[in-house]
Design an enzyme around this catalytic site. Sequence first.
Site, PDB file in Angstrom:
ATOM      1  N   GLU A 125      -3.171   8.071  -3.790  1.00  0.00           N
ATOM      2  CA  GLU A 125      -3.708   7.663  -5.097  1.00  0.00           C
ATOM      3  C   GLU A 125      -5.034   8.354  -5.387  1.00  0.00           C
ATOM      4  OE1 GLU A 125      -3.894   3.370  -5.367  1.00  0.00           O
ATOM      5  OE2 GLU A 125      -1.852   3.214  -4.599  1.00  0.00           O
ATOM      6  N   HIS A 181      -1.569   0.850  -9.827  1.00  0.00           N
ATOM      7  CA  HIS A 181      -2.218  -0.110  -8.907  1.00  0.00           C
ATOM      8  C   HIS A 181      -2.886  -1.263  -9.673  1.00  0.00           C
ATOM      9  CE1 HIS A 181      -3.934  -0.284  -4.563  1.00  0.00           C
ATOM     10  NE2 HIS A 181      -3.747  -1.500  -5.049  1.00  0.00           N
ATOM     11  N   ARG A 194       0.867  -1.177   0.000  1.00  0.00           N
ATOM     12  CA  ARG A 194       0.000   0.000   0.000  1.00  0.00           C
ATOM     13  C   ARG A 194       0.903   1.225   0.000  1.00  0.00           C
ATOM     14  NH1 ARG A 194      -3.673  -2.625  -1.599  1.00  0.00           N
ATOM     15  NH2 ARG A 194      -5.614  -3.162  -0.561  1.00  0.00           N
TER      16      ARG A 194
HETATM   17  N1  NAD Z   1      -0.966  -3.675  -5.235  1.00  0.00           N
HETATM   18  C1  NAD Z   1      -2.051  -4.433  -5.155  1.00  0.00           C
HETATM   19  O1  NAD Z   1      -2.928  -4.379  -6.010  1.00  0.00           O
HETATM   20  C2  NAD Z   1      -2.184  -5.411  -4.029  1.00  0.00           C
HETATM   21  C3  NAD Z   1      -2.762  -6.652  -4.296  1.00  0.00           C
HETATM   22  C4  NAD Z   1      -2.869  -7.552  -3.245  1.00  0.00           C
HETATM   23  C5  NAD Z   1      -2.430  -7.208  -1.969  1.00  0.00           C
HETATM   24  N2  NAD Z   1      -1.882  -5.984  -1.758  1.00  0.00           N
HETATM   25  C6  NAD Z   1      -1.395  -5.626  -0.412  1.00  0.00           C
HETATM   26  O2  NAD Z   1      -0.520  -6.652   0.039  1.00  0.00           O
HETATM   27  C7  NAD Z   1      -0.736  -6.847   1.420  1.00  0.00           C
HETATM   28  C8  NAD Z   1      -0.244  -8.219   1.828  1.00  0.00           C
HETATM   29  O3  NAD Z   1      -1.134  -9.223   1.368  1.00  0.00           O
HETATM   30  P1  NAD Z   1      -0.994 -10.743   1.859  1.00  0.00           P
HETATM   31  O4  NAD Z   1      -2.148 -11.493   1.293  1.00  0.00           O
HETATM   32  O5  NAD Z   1       0.401 -11.244   1.629  1.00  0.00           O
HETATM   33  O6  NAD Z   1      -1.205 -10.513   3.435  1.00  0.00           O
HETATM   34  P2  NAD Z   1      -0.743 -11.463   4.629  1.00  0.00           P
HETATM   35  O7  NAD Z   1      -1.582 -11.067   5.787  1.00  0.00           O
HETATM   36  O8  NAD Z   1      -0.745 -12.888   4.179  1.00  0.00           O
HETATM   37  O9  NAD Z   1       0.795 -11.036   4.875  1.00  0.00           O
HETATM   38  C9  NAD Z   1       1.179  -9.848   5.484  1.00  0.00           C
HETATM   39  C10 NAD Z   1       2.437 -10.124   6.291  1.00  0.00           C
HETATM   40  O10 NAD Z   1       2.960  -8.875   6.776  1.00  0.00           O
HETATM   41  C11 NAD Z   1       3.409  -9.092   8.096  1.00  0.00           C
HETATM   42  N3  NAD Z   1       3.540  -7.837   8.842  1.00  0.00           N
HETATM   43  C12 NAD Z   1       2.578  -7.108   9.458  1.00  0.00           C
HETATM   44  N4  NAD Z   1       3.117  -6.030  10.057  1.00  0.00           N
HETATM   45  C13 NAD Z   1       4.456  -6.083   9.814  1.00  0.00           C
HETATM   46  C14 NAD Z   1       5.550  -5.249  10.178  1.00  0.00           C
HETATM   47  N5  NAD Z   1       5.385  -4.141  10.914  1.00  0.00           N
HETATM   48  N6  NAD Z   1       6.785  -5.600   9.757  1.00  0.00           N
HETATM   49  C15 NAD Z   1       6.983  -6.718   9.011  1.00  0.00           C
HETATM   50  N7  NAD Z   1       5.977  -7.553   8.653  1.00  0.00           N
HETATM   51  C16 NAD Z   1       4.729  -7.229   9.050  1.00  0.00           C
HETATM   52  C17 NAD Z   1       2.357 -10.043   8.687  1.00  0.00           C
HETATM   53  O11 NAD Z   1       2.813 -10.658   9.879  1.00  0.00           O
HETATM   54  C18 NAD Z   1       2.185 -11.009   7.535  1.00  0.00           C
HETATM   55  O12 NAD Z   1       3.118 -12.061   7.560  1.00  0.00           O
HETATM   56  C19 NAD Z   1      -2.252  -6.612   1.584  1.00  0.00           C
HETATM   57  O13 NAD Z   1      -2.580  -6.231   2.910  1.00  0.00           O
HETATM   58  C20 NAD Z   1      -2.548  -5.523   0.589  1.00  0.00           C
HETATM   59  O14 NAD Z   1      -2.533  -4.264   1.208  1.00  0.00           O
HETATM   60  C21 NAD Z   1      -1.752  -5.083  -2.763  1.00  0.00           C
END
Ligand code: NAD
Length: 328
Positions: A269, A287, A240
């Site tokens: 955005e 995005h 994000r």
């Molecule tokens: N660009 C896009 O279109 C797009 C698409 C999909 C997902 N995303 C973003 O990707 C993110 C991750 O998705 P996911 O399915 O892998 O989620 P997920 O919940 O499986 O993984 C997130 C990971 O981040 C870790 N985390 C949380 N806080 C942290 C910190 N302070 N330091 C280090 N690690 C930390 C969590 O413990 C977890 O392992 C989503 O929340 C979303 O915002 C963006």
Amino acid sequence: MNIRPNVYVTRMLPEAAIDLLAAHCDVEVNPEDRVLERVELLEKVKGRDAVISLLTDTIDDEILVAAGPQCKIFANYAVGFNNIDLSAATKRGVVITNTPDVLTDATADLAWTLLFATARRVVEAEKFLRDGKYQGWGPMLLLGLDVTGKTLGIIGSGRIGSSFASKAKGFNMKVVYNDIAANPEFEAATGGVFTDKERLLQQADFVSLHVPLLPSTHHLMSDKEFSLMKKTAILINTSRGPVVDEKALARALKNGEIWGAGLDVFENEPAVDPDLLECANTVLLPHVASATIETRTNMGLIAVRNILNIFSGKPPITCVNPAVLQAE
Ligand SMILES: NC(=O)c1ccc[n+]([C@@H]2O[C@H](COP(=O)([O-])OP(=O)(O)OC[C@H]3O[C@@H](n4cnc5c(N)ncnc54)[C@H](O)[C@@H]3O)[C@@H](O)[C@H]2O)c1
């Protein structure tokens, strides 16, 4: 399902999802291909039994109140749900769902696309050719950086971080990662080594962000972090926008503190910081990490199935506030 729930969809989604929804529910879809204004959203959610919302819709207490007490679910068409006030929804007994897993590979693949496009200056090179500047092979023409054999730093070792890191095997890369705790599953799948954030930033040739947007991850990357990175390093962000301090990133790029950045998401955005737009060593995408035909269809189908489950007395597939279900 005895009743036909009244469902509002805040923006057009792939046909298969709308067709499935319309087979069981009375459906209204925002006919315009744009984000609804706040006043429109407040009006449109009124009296609905369910809403499919997007990451561009802010769903807070005011919206939940406007929807009314009969509204059972907001199915968010994204894995991230930082656009939703989860505690307000839980307090009002509204189920919130997201669309995890089905977009994991598409998002990880786009992070790789950004990594290569930035390291090998693909966008710049293509523009150079189309602008008619290509006069023949040149020993110093558009030199980029190697990828194979380098060190990959992953921040956030969840679904997308794991998928992204797993794909590094083909490029014989060393993987280091940081998360709030060590992740044995990630280590088994990727061979990654748990590393504190500072050391990761010092070691990695590529730093890729895969954390959710939370108060604790806001500006996770700022001046201090960029100063720790190698001058030859590249930052990739498909998480994000506000996870990165965009002004600090533009400074780091301009001052040569890091080599480049590949970004799919931005702090405000759809606005992109003008300082970033000035940096040639960036690849900037609107995005689109989950934007494949198959993935967007599957995201829609999950959102719809969550709604259909709720009105058939079954648990939703991907609830992010399960306390609501326990309270029932
Ligand atoms: N660009 C896009 O279109 C797009 C698409 C999909 C997902 N995303 C973003 O990707 C993110 C991750 O998705 P996911 O399915 O892998 O989620 P997920 O919940 O499986 O993984 C997130 C990971 O981040 C870790 N985390 C949380 N806080 C942290 C910190 N302070 N330091 C280090 N690690 C930390 C969590 O413990 C977890 O392992 C989503 O929340 C979303 O915002 C963006």
